[in-house]
Every structure is written in structure tokens, then in C-alpha cells.
Design a protein around this motif. Structure first.
Motif, short mmCIF file in Angstrom:
data_model
loop_
_atom_site.label_atom_id
_atom_site.label_comp_id
_atom_site.label_asym_id
_atom_site.label_seq_id
_atom_site.Cartn_x
_atom_site.Cartn_y
_atom_site.Cartn_z
N VAL A 6 -4.05 -11.54 -8.32
CA VAL A 6 -3.88 -10.13 -7.98
C VAL A 6 -4.12 -9.31 -9.25
CG1 VAL A 6 -2.31 -10.57 -6.05
CG2 VAL A 6 -1.36 -10.20 -8.31
N THR A 7 -4.43 -8.06 -9.08
CA THR A 7 -4.77 -7.20 -10.22
C THR A 7 -3.53 -6.85 -11.05
OG1 THR A 7 -4.44 -5.14 -9.04
CG2 THR A 7 -6.65 -6.16 -8.88
N ALA A 8 -3.78 -6.40 -12.26
CA ALA A 8 -2.69 -5.94 -13.12
C ALA A 8 -1.94 -4.78 -12.46
CB ALA A 8 -3.22 -5.54 -14.48
N ALA A 9 -2.66 -3.90 -11.79
CA ALA A 9 -2.02 -2.77 -11.10
C ALA A 9 -1.07 -3.27 -10.00
CB ALA A 9 -3.06 -1.83 -10.52
N GLU A 10 -1.49 -4.29 -9.27
CA GLU A 10 -0.63 -4.84 -8.23
C GLU A 10 0.60 -5.52 -8.83
OE1 GLU A 10 -3.57 -6.12 -4.62
OE2 GLU A 10 -4.00 -7.03 -6.59
N ILE A 11 0.43 -6.17 -9.96
CA ILE A 11 1.56 -6.79 -10.63
C ILE A 11 2.52 -5.72 -11.14
CG2 ILE A 11 2.26 -8.14 -12.67
CD1 ILE A 11 -0.24 -9.88 -12.11
N ALA A 12 1.98 -4.66 -11.74
CA ALA A 12 2.81 -3.56 -12.22
C ALA A 12 3.65 -3.00 -11.08
CB ALA A 12 1.95 -2.47 -12.85
N GLU A 13 3.02 -2.83 -9.93
CA GLU A 13 3.72 -2.33 -8.75
C GLU A 13 4.81 -3.32 -8.31
OE1 GLU A 13 4.71 0.27 -5.75
OE2 GLU A 13 3.22 0.62 -7.30
N GLY A 14 4.45 -4.60 -8.24
CA GLY A 14 5.40 -5.63 -7.81
C GLY A 14 6.59 -5.78 -8.74
N LEU A 15 6.37 -5.55 -10.03
CA LEU A 15 7.45 -5.66 -11.01
C LEU A 15 8.22 -4.35 -11.17
CD1 LEU A 15 5.68 -7.66 -13.88
CD2 LEU A 15 7.22 -8.54 -12.13
N GLY A 16 7.72 -3.29 -10.56
CA GLY A 16 8.38 -1.99 -10.67
C GLY A 16 8.26 -1.39 -12.06
N LEU A 17 7.17 -1.68 -12.76
CA LEU A 17 7.04 -1.20 -14.13
C LEU A 17 7.04 0.33 -14.22
CD1 LEU A 17 4.35 -3.65 -15.62
CD2 LEU A 17 6.85 -3.80 -15.73
N HIS A 18 6.53 1.00 -13.20
CA HIS A 18 6.47 2.47 -13.23
C HIS A 18 7.85 3.11 -13.19
CE1 HIS A 18 2.43 1.17 -12.03
NE2 HIS A 18 2.06 2.18 -12.81
N ASN A 19 8.87 2.31 -12.87
CA ASN A 19 10.25 2.82 -12.85
C ASN A 19 10.93 2.69 -14.21
OD1 ASN A 19 10.09 3.41 -10.07
ND2 ASN A 19 10.54 1.27 -9.59
N ILE A 20 10.28 2.06 -15.17
CA ILE A 20 10.87 1.87 -16.49
C ILE A 20 10.72 3.16 -17.29
CG2 ILE A 20 10.71 0.61 -18.67
CD1 ILE A 20 9.67 -1.80 -17.06
N LYS A 21 11.85 3.74 -17.66
CA LYS A 21 11.84 5.02 -18.37
C LYS A 21 12.49 4.92 -19.75
CE LYS A 21 10.36 7.06 -14.60
NZ LYS A 21 8.96 6.95 -14.35
N ASP A 22 13.11 3.78 -20.08
CA ASP A 22 13.87 3.68 -21.32
C ASP A 22 13.12 3.00 -22.46
OD1 ASP A 22 13.89 1.13 -20.21
OD2 ASP A 22 15.94 0.70 -20.84
N ARG A 23 11.84 2.75 -22.28
CA ARG A 23 11.04 2.07 -23.32
C ARG A 23 9.56 2.26 -23.01
NH1 ARG A 23 13.43 -3.07 -23.32
NH2 ARG A 23 15.04 -2.13 -22.05
#
Length: 151
Positions: A105-122
Motif C-alpha cells: 500500500v502507498t505511504a499515504a495509505e499507511i499515514a492514514e492507517g497509522l493516524g499520522l495526520h492526528n499527531i500535533k505534538d511533534r
């Protein structure tokens, strides 16, 4: 991570086996000498991970892009890591490895699956890579070096 680390250290990557405990390598990049701890991901050793968090400057997390079944599990592990006090604010680099495999799967799909866009503290970055070919590996490390917080 083992293949990525060996690649960065210009070592032979034809006979890589999964890390059972940990490996330590020093890698020169940019103006940094990085002491990298490659800690195995086997479930039975995960409770020991916290023994290695002291003085961490950047967290590098490697995801097998072709193992979509484990994405939820690895996302939970990553979420727990990010809650660790000793890792507070430490920049996060996620390598989306094995992009050359047909079922990856693409990096974008992995980012979505890991919830990376919700990380605000780093600061965080996801980097597509093919570790056995070295593709994307140096780019990720360059980002990591630029985002290490000076103490």
C-alpha cells in the motif's frame, strides 16, 4: 530497520535476518554521527523497548507496506510509543518499506492507517522506501537529521 541500517552503514544486505534483540550501529550523515539502535519488533520483546528511550533524538519506525494485516497492530504500538514521557516531542520518521512489492500500500495509505495526520505534538514524516535497493532511505535520514532538536 535492519536492512535500512545496514544500507546506511554500507554493509552487505543480501543476508539480513530479523532482529531478535537489538543492533547498534554508528552512521555518519550530514554533519551528524548517529548512534542507531535497531530494536526488534517481536511481541515478546516490546515491553523492553522503553529501556532504550533515554536521550532519543529521533524515532524511526519502519512499516512493512506489504503486510496490511498488521497495520492496525503496528498503529497501536506506535500510538503507545508516542505517549512515552522520554519520547515526548521527539521527531518521528516512518519508513513505508517494501514499496516494490505488488501488494504494497502507498505511504499515504499507511499515514492514514497509522493516524499520522492526528499527531500535533511533534514533527513527523512518512518516507516511501525500498530498503534492499536503498531507494528513499537517505531522503528519510536527511529529514531526520534536519529535525533533530538541539539540546
Amino acid at each position: 530497520m535492519t536492512t535500512i541500517l545496514k544500507s546506511l552503514a554500507s554493509e552487505d544486505i543480501t543476508q539480513v535476518t530479523p532482529t531478535q534483540g537489538f543492533n547498534i550501529k554508528s552512521v555518519q550523515s550530514e554533519n551528524f554521527k548517529l548512534n542507531v539502535w535497531d530494536i526488534g519488533g517481536a511481541r515478546k520483546i516490546r515491553p523492553y523497548w522503553r529501556n532504550y528511550f533515554e536521550n532519543t533524538d529521533v524515532l524511526i519506525y519502519v512499516v512493512d507496506s506489504a503486510d496490511i494485516k498488521r497495520l492496525e497492530e503496528t498503529g497501536q504500538e506506535l500510538s503507545e510509543l508516542l505517549l512515552e514521557e522520554k519520547l515526548r516531542g521527539v521527531p518521528l520518521l516512518v519508513y513505508a518499506n517494501k514499496q516494490d512489492l505488488g501488494n504494497a500500500v502507498t505511504a499515504a495509505e499507511i499515514a492514514e492507517g497509522l493516524g499520522l495526520h492526528n499527531i500535533k505534538d511533534r514533527d513527523w514524516q512518512i518516507q516511501s522506501c525500498i530498503a534492499i535497493e536503498g531507494k528513499g532511505v537517505k531522503e528519510g535520514l536527511e529529514w531526520a537529521c534536519k529535525n533533530i532538536k538541539r539540546k
